[in-house]
Design a protein around this motif. Sequence first.
Motif, PDB file in Angstrom:
ATOM      1  N   ASP A 274      -0.049 -15.324   8.679  1.00  0.00           N
ATOM      2  CA  ASP A 274       1.396 -15.318   8.925  1.00  0.00           C
ATOM      3  C   ASP A 274       1.691 -16.328  10.035  1.00  0.00           C
ATOM      4  O   ASP A 274       1.252 -16.147  11.159  1.00  0.00           O
ATOM      5  CB  ASP A 274       1.782 -13.879   9.315  1.00  0.00           C
ATOM      6  CG  ASP A 274       3.154 -13.755   9.958  1.00  0.00           C
ATOM      7  OD1 ASP A 274       3.921 -14.723   9.961  1.00  0.00           O
ATOM      8  OD2 ASP A 274       3.443 -12.646  10.466  1.00  0.00           O
ATOM      9  N   GLY A 275       2.405 -17.392   9.682  1.00  0.00           N
ATOM     10  CA  GLY A 275       2.725 -18.398  10.696  1.00  0.00           C
ATOM     11  C   GLY A 275       1.718 -19.528  10.762  1.00  0.00           C
ATOM     12  O   GLY A 275       1.779 -20.374  11.643  1.00  0.00           O
ATOM     13  N   PHE A 276       0.801 -19.560   9.849  1.00  0.00           N
ATOM     14  CA  PHE A 276      -0.172 -20.646   9.728  1.00  0.00           C
ATOM     15  C   PHE A 276      -0.466 -20.847   8.252  1.00  0.00           C
ATOM     16  O   PHE A 276      -0.681 -19.844   7.565  1.00  0.00           O
ATOM     17  CB  PHE A 276      -1.471 -20.319  10.465  1.00  0.00           C
ATOM     18  CG  PHE A 276      -2.495 -21.436  10.413  1.00  0.00           C
ATOM     19  CD1 PHE A 276      -2.579 -22.361  11.435  1.00  0.00           C
ATOM     20  CD2 PHE A 276      -3.348 -21.570   9.316  1.00  0.00           C
ATOM     21  CE1 PHE A 276      -3.505 -23.399  11.371  1.00  0.00           C
ATOM     22  CE2 PHE A 276      -4.265 -22.607   9.245  1.00  0.00           C
ATOM     23  CZ  PHE A 276      -4.355 -23.512  10.281  1.00  0.00           C
ATOM     24  N   PRO A 277      -0.503 -22.058   7.724  1.00  0.00           N
ATOM     25  CA  PRO A 277      -0.222 -23.322   8.404  1.00  0.00           C
ATOM     26  C   PRO A 277       1.260 -23.562   8.612  1.00  0.00           C
ATOM     27  O   PRO A 277       2.088 -22.997   7.909  1.00  0.00           O
ATOM     28  CB  PRO A 277      -0.806 -24.358   7.428  1.00  0.00           C
ATOM     29  CG  PRO A 277      -0.684 -23.715   6.085  1.00  0.00           C
ATOM     30  CD  PRO A 277      -0.888 -22.253   6.315  1.00  0.00           C
ATOM     31  N   ARG A 278       1.580 -24.402   9.597  1.00  0.00           N
ATOM     32  CA  ARG A 278       2.957 -24.770   9.893  1.00  0.00           C
ATOM     33  C   ARG A 278       3.160 -26.273   9.807  1.00  0.00           C
ATOM     34  O   ARG A 278       4.275 -26.742   9.998  1.00  0.00           O
ATOM     35  CB  ARG A 278       3.290 -24.335  11.313  1.00  0.00           C
ATOM     36  CG  ARG A 278       4.180 -23.102  11.442  1.00  0.00           C
ATOM     37  CD  ARG A 278       4.354 -22.858  12.919  1.00  0.00           C
ATOM     38  NE  ARG A 278       5.441 -21.988  13.268  1.00  0.00           N
ATOM     39  CZ  ARG A 278       5.356 -20.669  13.364  1.00  0.00           C
ATOM     40  NH1 ARG A 278       4.241 -20.056  13.054  1.00  0.00           N
ATOM     41  NH2 ARG A 278       6.397 -19.968  13.757  1.00  0.00           N
ATOM     42  N   THR A 279       2.090 -27.015   9.575  1.00  0.00           N
ATOM     43  CA  THR A 279       2.192 -28.476   9.431  1.00  0.00           C
ATOM     44  C   THR A 279       1.252 -28.893   8.297  1.00  0.00           C
ATOM     45  O   THR A 279       0.332 -28.139   7.938  1.00  0.00           O
ATOM     46  CB  THR A 279       1.734 -29.212  10.714  1.00  0.00           C
ATOM     47  OG1 THR A 279       0.338 -28.944  10.921  1.00  0.00           O
ATOM     48  CG2 THR A 279       2.526 -28.774  11.947  1.00  0.00           C
ATOM     49  N   ILE A 280       1.457 -30.109   7.775  1.00  0.00           N
ATOM     50  CA  ILE A 280       0.574 -30.606   6.712  1.00  0.00           C
ATOM     51  C   ILE A 280      -0.878 -30.728   7.207  1.00  0.00           C
ATOM     52  O   ILE A 280      -1.794 -30.273   6.511  1.00  0.00           O
ATOM     53  CB  ILE A 280       1.091 -31.964   6.159  1.00  0.00           C
ATOM     54  CG1 ILE A 280       2.518 -31.807   5.607  1.00  0.00           C
ATOM     55  CG2 ILE A 280       0.116 -32.561   5.141  1.00  0.00           C
ATOM     56  CD1 ILE A 280       2.654 -31.414   4.167  1.00  0.00           C
ATOM     57  N   PRO A 281      -1.145 -31.272   8.407  1.00  0.00           N
ATOM     58  CA  PRO A 281      -2.545 -31.314   8.857  1.00  0.00           C
ATOM     59  C   PRO A 281      -3.183 -29.918   8.934  1.00  0.00           C
ATOM     60  O   PRO A 281      -4.362 -29.757   8.614  1.00  0.00           O
ATOM     61  CB  PRO A 281      -2.451 -31.952  10.257  1.00  0.00           C
ATOM     62  CG  PRO A 281      -1.192 -32.742  10.228  1.00  0.00           C
ATOM     63  CD  PRO A 281      -0.250 -32.016   9.316  1.00  0.00           C
ATOM     64  N   GLN A 282      -2.418 -28.901   9.325  1.00  0.00           N
ATOM     65  CA  GLN A 282      -2.965 -27.531   9.344  1.00  0.00           C
ATOM     66  C   GLN A 282      -3.308 -27.066   7.932  1.00  0.00           C
ATOM     67  O   GLN A 282      -4.336 -26.431   7.704  1.00  0.00           O
ATOM     68  CB  GLN A 282      -1.971 -26.557   9.989  1.00  0.00           C
ATOM     69  CG  GLN A 282      -1.786 -26.773  11.494  1.00  0.00           C
ATOM     70  CD  GLN A 282      -0.792 -25.799  12.114  1.00  0.00           C
ATOM     71  OE1 GLN A 282      -0.386 -24.814  11.491  1.00  0.00           O
ATOM     72  NE2 GLN A 282      -0.388 -26.076  13.346  1.00  0.00           N
ATOM     73  N   ALA A 283      -2.448 -27.403   6.968  1.00  0.00           N
ATOM     74  CA  ALA A 283      -2.700 -26.997   5.582  1.00  0.00           C
ATOM     75  C   ALA A 283      -3.933 -27.714   5.036  1.00  0.00           C
ATOM     76  O   ALA A 283      -4.762 -27.108   4.346  1.00  0.00           O
ATOM     77  CB  ALA A 283      -1.478 -27.293   4.714  1.00  0.00           C
ATOM     78  N   ASP A 284      -4.080 -29.001   5.348  1.00  0.00           N
ATOM     79  CA  ASP A 284      -5.257 -29.749   4.898  1.00  0.00           C
ATOM     80  C   ASP A 284      -6.524 -29.143   5.489  1.00  0.00           C
ATOM     81  O   ASP A 284      -7.539 -29.003   4.803  1.00  0.00           O
ATOM     82  CB  ASP A 284      -5.145 -31.224   5.320  1.00  0.00           C
ATOM     83  CG  ASP A 284      -4.131 -31.992   4.467  1.00  0.00           C
ATOM     84  OD1 ASP A 284      -3.842 -31.542   3.328  1.00  0.00           O
ATOM     85  OD2 ASP A 284      -3.632 -33.038   4.932  1.00  0.00           O
ATOM     86  N   ALA A 285      -6.472 -28.765   6.768  1.00  0.00           N
ATOM     87  CA  ALA A 285      -7.646 -28.173   7.422  1.00  0.00           C
ATOM     88  C   ALA A 285      -7.989 -26.834   6.779  1.00  0.00           C
ATOM     89  O   ALA A 285      -9.147 -26.560   6.465  1.00  0.00           O
ATOM     90  CB  ALA A 285      -7.393 -27.993   8.911  1.00  0.00           C
ATOM     91  N   LEU A 286      -6.975 -26.014   6.541  1.00  0.00           N
ATOM     92  CA  LEU A 286      -7.202 -24.696   5.949  1.00  0.00           C
ATOM     93  C   LEU A 286      -7.872 -24.819   4.583  1.00  0.00           C
ATOM     94  O   LEU A 286      -8.763 -24.036   4.242  1.00  0.00           O
ATOM     95  CB  LEU A 286      -5.864 -23.946   5.829  1.00  0.00           C
ATOM     96  CG  LEU A 286      -5.922 -22.547   5.206  1.00  0.00           C
ATOM     97  CD1 LEU A 286      -6.782 -21.609   6.046  1.00  0.00           C
ATOM     98  CD2 LEU A 286      -4.513 -21.968   5.038  1.00  0.00           C
ATOM     99  N   ALA A 287      -7.467 -25.840   3.830  1.00  0.00           N
ATOM    100  CA  ALA A 287      -8.026 -26.027   2.476  1.00  0.00           C
ATOM    101  C   ALA A 287      -9.530 -26.281   2.544  1.00  0.00           C
ATOM    102  O   ALA A 287     -10.266 -25.968   1.614  1.00  0.00           O
ATOM    103  CB  ALA A 287      -7.321 -27.186   1.779  1.00  0.00           C
ATOM    104  N   VAL A 288     -10.009 -26.826   3.668  1.00  0.00           N
ATOM    105  CA  VAL A 288     -11.439 -27.105   3.808  1.00  0.00           C
ATOM    106  C   VAL A 288     -12.222 -25.811   4.053  1.00  0.00           C
ATOM    107  O   VAL A 288     -13.320 -25.653   3.542  1.00  0.00           O
ATOM    108  CB  VAL A 288     -11.689 -28.114   4.963  1.00  0.00           C
ATOM    109  CG1 VAL A 288     -13.172 -28.310   5.215  1.00  0.00           C
ATOM    110  CG2 VAL A 288     -10.997 -29.444   4.667  1.00  0.00           C
ATOM    111  N   PHE A 289     -11.638 -24.871   4.827  1.00  0.00           N
ATOM    112  CA  PHE A 289     -12.436 -23.684   5.144  1.00  0.00           C
ATOM    113  C   PHE A 289     -11.995 -22.403   4.457  1.00  0.00           C
ATOM    114  O   PHE A 289     -12.562 -21.346   4.700  1.00  0.00           O
ATOM    115  CB  PHE A 289     -12.654 -23.496   6.656  1.00  0.00           C
ATOM    116  CG  PHE A 289     -11.419 -23.435   7.525  1.00  0.00           C
ATOM    117  CD1 PHE A 289     -11.016 -24.554   8.237  1.00  0.00           C
ATOM    118  CD2 PHE A 289     -10.689 -22.264   7.657  1.00  0.00           C
ATOM    119  CE1 PHE A 289      -9.901 -24.508   9.069  1.00  0.00           C
ATOM    120  CE2 PHE A 289      -9.577 -22.208   8.482  1.00  0.00           C
ATOM    121  CZ  PHE A 289      -9.180 -23.342   9.191  1.00  0.00           C
ATOM    122  N   SER A 290     -11.009 -22.465   3.573  1.00  0.00           N
ATOM    123  CA  SER A 290     -10.640 -21.259   2.856  1.00  0.00           C
ATOM    124  C   SER A 290      -9.963 -21.591   1.529  1.00  0.00           C
ATOM    125  O   SER A 290      -9.369 -22.657   1.379  1.00  0.00           O
ATOM    126  CB  SER A 290      -9.702 -20.418   3.705  1.00  0.00           C
ATOM    127  OG  SER A 290      -9.629 -19.134   3.176  1.00  0.00           O
TER     128      SER A 290
END
Length: 210
Positions: free
Chosen positions: A84-100
């Motif tokens: 909840d509240g993450f990701p909030r930016t495109i770089p956060q979404a790209d990072a999340l895609a790598v580890f989940s």
Amino acid sequence: MNLVFLGPPGAGKGTLAIRVVDLLKIPHISTGNIFREAIAAKTRLGLKVKEIIESGGLVDDITTIELVRERLGHSDTAGGYILDGFPRTIPQADALAVFSKLDYVVNFDLPDTIVIDRLSGRRVCRKCGFNWHAAFNPPSKEGLCDKCGGEVYIRDDDKPESIKKRLEVYRSQTEPLIAYYREKGNLVDIDASPQVDAILVNFKKALKLS
Ligand code: ADP
Ligand code: ZN
């Protein structure tokens, strides 16, 4: 089930999350709550993010991504989680895609006028986290939580200037994630204007849980 709750401040993501924790028995991971706890405990992280959060800005991507990466490594997320509240930016979404790998991104849709009404009256219990509202759902004794007796306060970032800034930040930096996830095919839209019970019904339907 791995879920992301996306939507403007005041959309009720945290309120629905409490219900979904009950339903799916998965942890609710709110980056906002983690930051607020760190601020209250005056940890190094808390001191670093206090000012930016109170003004309504975003914590930097590196700090936030590292925090979430670490949290998702805990064993309680093995059966899924609500972010909840993450990701909030495109770089956060790209990072999340790598580890989940996400099952659904739930997009809570709410117009700015309602966001402003909700946030400007929001009163939060310091003890149990319940969200009251000065006009729509006030506690029966001002300043005291009916659920747990805790102190009810106004979040520093619910002051008018910070609300305006948070909305601007949301529309410019976070809203692009709607198109990002729609393209990936796992976005689910939810109208965030009704009461939480009605939202829960729509949520279950959309995720084919009932
Ligand atoms: P809201 O009620 O605006 O949804 P949250 O409780 O999710 O608020 O977050 C409060 C504040 O914490 C944000 O305004 C921001 O400063 C910071 N924050 C939370 N999550 C993130 C994130 N993913 N990236 C950067 N900053 C964040
Ligand atoms: Zn309470």
